[in-house]
Every structure is written in C-alpha cells, then in structure tokens.
Motif scaffolding. Sequence first.
Motif, PDB file in Angstrom:
ATOM      1  N   ASN A  18     -26.962  36.120  39.125  1.00  0.00           N
ATOM      2  CA  ASN A  18     -27.720  36.300  37.888  1.00  0.00           C
ATOM      3  C   ASN A  18     -26.784  36.413  36.680  1.00  0.00           C
ATOM      4  O   ASN A  18     -27.039  35.842  35.621  1.00  0.00           O
ATOM      5  CB  ASN A  18     -28.582  37.560  38.004  1.00  0.00           C
ATOM      6  CG  ASN A  18     -29.599  37.646  36.881  1.00  0.00           C
ATOM      7  OD1 ASN A  18     -30.297  36.675  36.619  1.00  0.00           O
ATOM      8  ND2 ASN A  18     -29.663  38.783  36.225  1.00  0.00           N
TER       9      ASN A  18
ATOM     10  N   SER B  56     -24.050  24.171  40.868  1.00  0.00           N
ATOM     11  CA  SER B  56     -23.921  23.015  39.979  1.00  0.00           C
ATOM     12  C   SER B  56     -22.536  22.376  40.101  1.00  0.00           C
ATOM     13  O   SER B  56     -21.596  22.970  40.628  1.00  0.00           O
ATOM     14  CB  SER B  56     -24.127  23.463  38.536  1.00  0.00           C
ATOM     15  OG  SER B  56     -23.025  24.234  38.103  1.00  0.00           O
TER      16      SER B  56
ATOM     17  N   ARG C  40     -25.593  26.746  30.985  1.00  0.00           N
ATOM     18  CA  ARG C  40     -26.423  26.091  31.994  1.00  0.00           C
ATOM     19  C   ARG C  40     -26.213  26.810  33.315  1.00  0.00           C
ATOM     20  O   ARG C  40     -25.091  27.235  33.601  1.00  0.00           O
ATOM     21  CB  ARG C  40     -26.022  24.612  32.132  1.00  0.00           C
ATOM     22  CG  ARG C  40     -26.435  23.759  30.934  1.00  0.00           C
ATOM     23  CD  ARG C  40     -26.158  22.282  31.192  1.00  0.00           C
ATOM     24  NE  ARG C  40     -24.719  21.997  31.240  1.00  0.00           N
ATOM     25  CZ  ARG C  40     -23.969  21.787  30.154  1.00  0.00           C
ATOM     26  NH1 ARG C  40     -24.508  21.854  28.947  1.00  0.00           N
ATOM     27  NH2 ARG C  40     -22.699  21.528  30.265  1.00  0.00           N
ATOM     28  N   PRO C  41     -27.267  26.970  34.107  1.00  0.00           N
ATOM     29  CA  PRO C  41     -27.136  27.740  35.355  1.00  0.00           C
ATOM     30  C   PRO C  41     -26.079  27.171  36.290  1.00  0.00           C
ATOM     31  O   PRO C  41     -25.988  25.951  36.459  1.00  0.00           O
ATOM     32  CB  PRO C  41     -28.534  27.659  35.972  1.00  0.00           C
ATOM     33  CG  PRO C  41     -29.240  26.560  35.237  1.00  0.00           C
ATOM     34  CD  PRO C  41     -28.620  26.478  33.893  1.00  0.00           C
TER      35      PRO C  41
ATOM     36  N   SER D 212     -30.746  27.721  47.548  1.00  0.00           N
ATOM     37  CA  SER D 212     -29.957  27.619  46.325  1.00  0.00           C
ATOM     38  C   SER D 212     -28.825  26.609  46.483  1.00  0.00           C
ATOM     39  O   SER D 212     -28.266  26.445  47.562  1.00  0.00           O
ATOM     40  CB  SER D 212     -29.352  28.993  45.984  1.00  0.00           C
ATOM     41  OG  SER D 212     -30.382  29.947  45.778  1.00  0.00           O
TER      42      SER D 212
ATOM     43  N   ASN E 286     -25.330  32.988  35.870  1.00  0.00           N
ATOM     44  CA  ASN E 286     -26.335  32.141  35.229  1.00  0.00           C
ATOM     45  C   ASN E 286     -26.695  32.620  33.825  1.00  0.00           C
ATOM     46  O   ASN E 286     -26.995  31.816  32.948  1.00  0.00           O
ATOM     47  CB  ASN E 286     -27.592  32.071  36.096  1.00  0.00           C
ATOM     48  CG  ASN E 286     -27.430  31.119  37.263  1.00  0.00           C
ATOM     49  OD1 ASN E 286     -26.422  30.426  37.360  1.00  0.00           O
ATOM     50  ND2 ASN E 286     -28.414  31.094  38.146  1.00  0.00           N
TER      51      ASN E 286
ATOM     52  N   ILE F 240     -28.525  26.948  41.157  1.00  0.00           N
ATOM     53  CA  ILE F 240     -29.909  26.510  41.008  1.00  0.00           C
ATOM     54  C   ILE F 240     -30.705  27.041  42.194  1.00  0.00           C
ATOM     55  O   ILE F 240     -30.425  26.708  43.342  1.00  0.00           O
ATOM     56  CB  ILE F 240     -29.993  24.973  40.955  1.00  0.00           C
ATOM     57  CG1 ILE F 240     -29.292  24.447  39.705  1.00  0.00           C
ATOM     58  CG2 ILE F 240     -31.456  24.526  40.953  1.00  0.00           C
ATOM     59  CD1 ILE F 240     -27.828  24.112  39.904  1.00  0.00           C
TER      60      ILE F 240
END
Lengths: 133, 133
Positions: free
Chosen positions: B77, B103, B85-86, B100, B80, B89
């Motif tokens: 958390n 990236s 940008r996270p 999950s 992110n 994901i």
Amino acid sequence: MSPTRKTAAPPSSPDLWEFLPLTEVAANGSLWIEHQGQRFFGPGPVQLLELIDETGSINQAAKKMDMSYKKAWGIVNNLNATALRPMVITATGGQKGGGSTISAEAKALIIYYRELRARFNQFLETETIRIRK
Amino acid sequence: MSPTRKTAAPPSSPDLWEFLPLTEVAANGSLWIEHQGQRFFGPGPVQLLELIDETGSINQAAKKMDMSYKKAWGIVNNLNATALRPMVITATGGQKGGGSTISAEAKALIIYYRELRARFNQFLETETIRIRK
DNA sequence: TACCGTTATATTTTAGAATATATAACGAAA
DNA sequence: TTTCGTTATATATTCTAAAATATAACGGTA
C-alpha cells in the motif's frame, strides 16, 4: 591526487524514475562497524561516547540523549566487552560519586567513523545526483 | 574504462584497530531509497515484490517471508501510495480469488536497487580491506 | 446461485523492547 | 563517619510494534 574508487554507477534507464517526483527521491543509508558479524559501532555509540566525553558521566550523557541509563550502560558494556581494552573508563565513589571518561582509542574511533560516514555521504550524494540525472 | 569516484579513504591511523582482532572487523550498512525524506524502497520491499511476482499473490509472498499479510499489504500500500502509478496491481475475486502482479517499473526498480547495492558492497569491501590494512 | 482464495480492513491478543523504579556499592572529602 | 552522585544491577511496569484472529467484499467459474 586522491586515490579513486573502482566502482561506478552506470546511467539508470531514462524512464525508471518517471513515476516519482525526481527531486524528492534520494539514496540514503546507515553505516556501522561489525565485529564477528555483530554490530559493534555506529551512530548511537558515537553520540553516546561524545556525550560521556563531554559530561564525564554515563548518567548525564544518557539524559542528554533522552535514553535510560540502563540502555546507555548496555551500550558502554558492549563496547568494553568487545574491545580488548575498555573504551569507557568508569569510576565509582569519590566526592562526585564517580564518573566516566573515554579512552584515546575511543576518540580515534569516533574520528574514524566520522570520516567513514563522510565518504559514505559522498557515495550517496553521487548516487542521488545520478538518479536525478 | 569505467568512471571513477572522487571520494577516497585515507589510511587509518596505524594503531586505531589494535584493540580489536583485525580480521573480525568489517564495515557494513543498510541502503534504501527515500521519497520526501521517508524510506520508500529497501531490501524488504525488494524481496516482497520479487515473491509477489513469483507467486502472483501478496498472501503467498507474505507466507514465504514469514510475514503477516497485514504487514505485507502495508508495504504494498505504501509503495502504491507513493508512486504515481501503482507498483503492485491487485485483483479481487475470480476463480482463484484474485491475485497480484508487479508493474514493469517495479521490476526495473528492483534491478536498479540490486545494482546500487552492489556498488555499495564494493564501497564496503574497499573500506573493510583498508581497515584490515 | 454457490464456491473459491484472494484482497482489504478492523479488532484483539501477544511478545518484546524500553522505560521506570529500587537498591547496593563505591570512595573521596569534609 | 556522614554525605554525595555516580556506577552497577535487578525487578517491575509501561509502551509499542507485531502477530493473530475475524470478517466483508470481490468476481470469475461451474
């Protein structure tokens, strides 16, 4: 000319840091000296030793660091137990109740650590600049 | 030839380390990347992200690290929330309950951190050798 | 619709660290 | 001999971080 280090940072890929505000990103770290793989000397002991040298007392040094005497004594004890010769010389009794001084080796070690940290800071600065391109 | 660093370690005083068994002394440290002065990325997140990539699940990654899911989720958390940008994901539901992935930027950051740590290790090795003379 | 394992979140419990408290010993000086 | 503030040590208490536990929501699939 001063000697140089062999290690060098290759340029990081151009889009690596796009997803973070670049100017807010920095490399940082912590540094210590180990003995037999155990942390032996770092920023905590440095500050404590300095304050003992300044105040002549573990007790007062601990108070200035907002640290319990017990914890401070533990650090001192560990330093003295690890080194072949005590780094902190303690005395009990006397008109002032006793007190503590630090050895010449302790002072030299403080200076050494400071220089080491300065070189590390240089390393970090170089890396941070490289991140920010 | 690779670029060189400007910082260099002057020889430490000859008797500085006499009071410790020299071969048992080493410089060591920890390294991380900060964002706005806050620790953002270090060895913990690196390992967690790798295991998420490997297992496809925060839950399983946490178990492999003997870490509570809550703590692992907190790390994810934070990553992110900090990045624009996270980096991880996440998906809920579905036949496998969700899962999950990480990236491409997260993967690149892992590689970058590894290289940075390698340079830091080089720095530490140089300093350790110098201590041992 | 029922099922699954996951994400997401809150709450409770536990464990460990840190602090607080207490006390003995020390020894120079008055 | 009494006084002083310190070192040295043990014990008790408090705090806090971590883990454990519980539960809802999610959304593909059969």
